[in-house]
Design a protein around this motif. Structure first.
Motif, PDB file in Angstrom:
ATOM      1  N   LYS A  51      -6.661 -22.666 -21.193  1.00 21.72           N
ATOM      2  CA  LYS A  51      -7.639 -22.914 -20.136  1.00 21.72           C
ATOM      3  C   LYS A  51      -7.331 -24.221 -19.434  1.00 21.72           C
ATOM      4  CE  LYS A  51     -11.316 -20.227 -22.019  1.00 21.72           C
ATOM      5  NZ  LYS A  51     -12.622 -19.851 -21.622  1.00 21.72           N
ATOM      6  N   HIS A  52      -7.776 -24.284 -18.175  1.00 25.48           N
ATOM      7  CA  HIS A  52      -7.545 -25.463 -17.353  1.00 25.48           C
ATOM      8  C   HIS A  52      -8.860 -26.000 -16.808  1.00 25.48           C
ATOM      9  CE1 HIS A  52      -3.231 -24.706 -17.249  1.00 25.48           C
ATOM     10  NE2 HIS A  52      -3.499 -23.451 -17.019  1.00 25.48           N
ATOM     11  N   GLY A  53      -8.906 -27.333 -16.641  1.00 25.87           N
ATOM     12  CA  GLY A  53      -9.995 -27.939 -15.901  1.00 25.87           C
ATOM     13  C   GLY A  53      -9.718 -27.733 -14.425  1.00 25.87           C
ATOM     14  N   SER A  54     -10.694 -27.994 -13.591  1.00 27.76           N
ATOM     15  CA  SER A  54     -10.523 -27.798 -12.153  1.00 27.76           C
ATOM     16  C   SER A  54     -11.155 -28.971 -11.409  1.00 27.76           C
ATOM     17  CB  SER A  54     -11.176 -26.478 -11.738  1.00 27.76           C
ATOM     18  OG  SER A  54     -11.040 -26.276 -10.365  1.00 27.76           O
ATOM     19  N   PRO A  55     -10.393 -30.054 -11.201  1.00 26.40           N
ATOM     20  CA  PRO A  55     -10.958 -31.254 -10.591  1.00 26.40           C
ATOM     21  C   PRO A  55     -11.526 -31.057  -9.188  1.00 26.40           C
ATOM     22  CG  PRO A  55      -8.700 -31.662 -11.364  1.00 26.40           C
ATOM     23  CD  PRO A  55      -8.993 -30.218 -11.567  1.00 26.40           C
ATOM     24  N   HIS A  56     -11.050 -30.030  -8.463  1.00 24.48           N
ATOM     25  CA  HIS A  56     -11.489 -29.830  -7.082  1.00 24.48           C
ATOM     26  C   HIS A  56     -12.156 -28.467  -6.880  1.00 24.48           C
ATOM     27  CE1 HIS A  56      -8.073 -32.652  -7.102  1.00 24.48           C
ATOM     28  NE2 HIS A  56      -8.874 -33.343  -6.318  1.00 24.48           N
ATOM     29  N   GLY A  57     -12.491 -27.786  -7.963  1.00 21.80           N
ATOM     30  CA  GLY A  57     -13.199 -26.512  -7.872  1.00 21.80           C
ATOM     31  C   GLY A  57     -12.324 -25.317  -7.563  1.00 21.80           C
ATOM     32  N   GLY A  58     -11.000 -25.465  -7.661  1.00 21.60           N
ATOM     33  CA  GLY A  58     -10.096 -24.360  -7.355  1.00 21.60           C
ATOM     34  C   GLY A  58      -9.554 -23.694  -8.597  1.00 21.60           C
ATOM     35  N   THR A  59      -8.477 -22.972  -8.414  1.00 16.19           N
ATOM     36  CA  THR A  59      -7.773 -22.308  -9.511  1.00 16.19           C
ATOM     37  C   THR A  59      -6.608 -23.199  -9.919  1.00 16.19           C
ATOM     38  OG1 THR A  59      -8.334 -20.135  -8.627  1.00 16.19           O
ATOM     39  CG2 THR A  59      -6.494 -20.238 -10.174  1.00 16.19           C
ATOM     40  N   VAL A  60      -6.471 -23.444 -11.229  1.00 19.13           N
ATOM     41  CA  VAL A  60      -5.416 -24.313 -11.742  1.00 19.13           C
ATOM     42  C   VAL A  60      -4.441 -23.477 -12.558  1.00 19.13           C
ATOM     43  CG1 VAL A  60      -4.893 -26.311 -13.202  1.00 19.13           C
ATOM     44  CG2 VAL A  60      -6.963 -26.302 -11.794  1.00 19.13           C
ATOM     45  N   LYS A  61      -3.142 -23.694 -12.296  1.00 19.47           N
ATOM     46  CA  LYS A  61      -2.090 -22.994 -13.034  1.00 19.47           C
ATOM     47  C   LYS A  61      -1.096 -24.010 -13.580  1.00 19.47           C
ATOM     48  CE  LYS A  61      -2.827 -18.588 -11.436  1.00 19.47           C
ATOM     49  NZ  LYS A  61      -2.022 -17.513 -10.927  1.00 19.47           N
ATOM     50  N   SER A  62      -0.533 -23.699 -14.743  1.00 21.60           N
ATOM     51  CA  SER A  62       0.523 -24.524 -15.325  1.00 21.60           C
ATOM     52  C   SER A  62       1.793 -24.366 -14.505  1.00 21.60           C
ATOM     53  CB  SER A  62       0.813 -24.094 -16.759  1.00 21.60           C
ATOM     54  OG  SER A  62      -0.304 -24.322 -17.575  1.00 21.60           O
ATOM     55  N   ALA A  63       2.536 -25.479 -14.381  1.00 16.04           N
ATOM     56  CA  ALA A  63       3.789 -25.459 -13.621  1.00 16.04           C
ATOM     57  C   ALA A  63       4.748 -26.466 -14.250  1.00 16.04           C
ATOM     58  CB  ALA A  63       3.526 -25.800 -12.156  1.00 16.04           C
ATOM     59  N   GLY A  64       5.380 -26.055 -15.345  1.00 15.14           N
ATOM     60  CA  GLY A  64       6.287 -26.956 -16.049  1.00 15.14           C
ATOM     61  C   GLY A  64       5.523 -28.117 -16.653  1.00 15.14           C
ATOM     62  N   ASP A  65       5.938 -29.356 -16.349  1.00 15.73           N
ATOM     63  CA  ASP A  65       5.252 -30.552 -16.852  1.00 15.73           C
ATOM     64  C   ASP A  65       3.973 -30.850 -16.078  1.00 15.73           C
ATOM     65  OD1 ASP A  65       7.320 -30.926 -18.654  1.00 15.73           O
ATOM     66  OD2 ASP A  65       8.402 -32.339 -17.364  1.00 15.73           O
ATOM     67  N   PHE A  66       3.721 -30.093 -15.024  1.00 15.12           N
ATOM     68  CA  PHE A  66       2.593 -30.342 -14.135  1.00 15.12           C
ATOM     69  C   PHE A  66       1.611 -29.177 -14.166  1.00 15.12           C
ATOM     70  CE2 PHE A  66       6.308 -32.477 -12.307  1.00 15.12           C
ATOM     71  CZ  PHE A  66       5.824 -33.754 -12.075  1.00 15.12           C
TER      72      PHE A  66
END
Length: 142
Positions: free
Chosen positions: A28-43
């Protein structure tokens, strides 16, 4: 020639989609700006869509927003008719990037790619659904 172009575009989208789905594991991911968050390597990459305005953010491994100084971003947009276009993301404020969708067209996906300090992060996002409000009930899509 047209068939080759379409085939190459489909392969590019499939490659990025596969990379985006497998690059960060299933968590699961947090969403600092209310959007959808996806993993992307180290980011992580966060994308929110509201009224045709797409906001994209590069987040660090702890899901904190990275300042956009020295960061470049692009999005490969796939329309509902299968056509694609590549858009350079414009900086917005100190942390975000934005682009505006043509409201007369229907969209399927966006593959957002950021480059920062020689590292690249990429993730695929569905543009057919709207982002959910943040846990606090507010719509943080500014």
């Amino acid at each position: 020639m047209k068939k080759i172009t379409i085939l190459m575009t489909v392969m590019l989208i499939a490659t990025f989609t596969t990379f985006a789905q497998h690059s960060g594991g299933n968590h699961k991911h947090g969403s600092p700006h209310g959007g959808t968050v996806k993993s992307a390597g180290d980011f992580h990459i966060e994308v929110s869509v509201k009224d045709g305005m797409v906001m994209a953010y590069l987040l660090d491994g702890k899901e904190k927003t990275i300042k956009n100084t020295g960061v470049t971003g692009t999005a490969v947009i796939q329309m509902a008719d299968g056509k694609t276009s590549t858009i350079s993301l414009s900086p917005s404020g100190n942390e975000g990037f934005m682009y505006t969708l043509d409201k007369t067209k229907k969209y399927n996906k966006a593959i957002v790619t950021f480059t920062s300090a020689g590292k690249t992060a990429s993730a695929s996002f569905d543009l057919t659904t709207k982002a959910k409000p943040a846990a606090d009930g507010h719509n943080h899509q500014h």
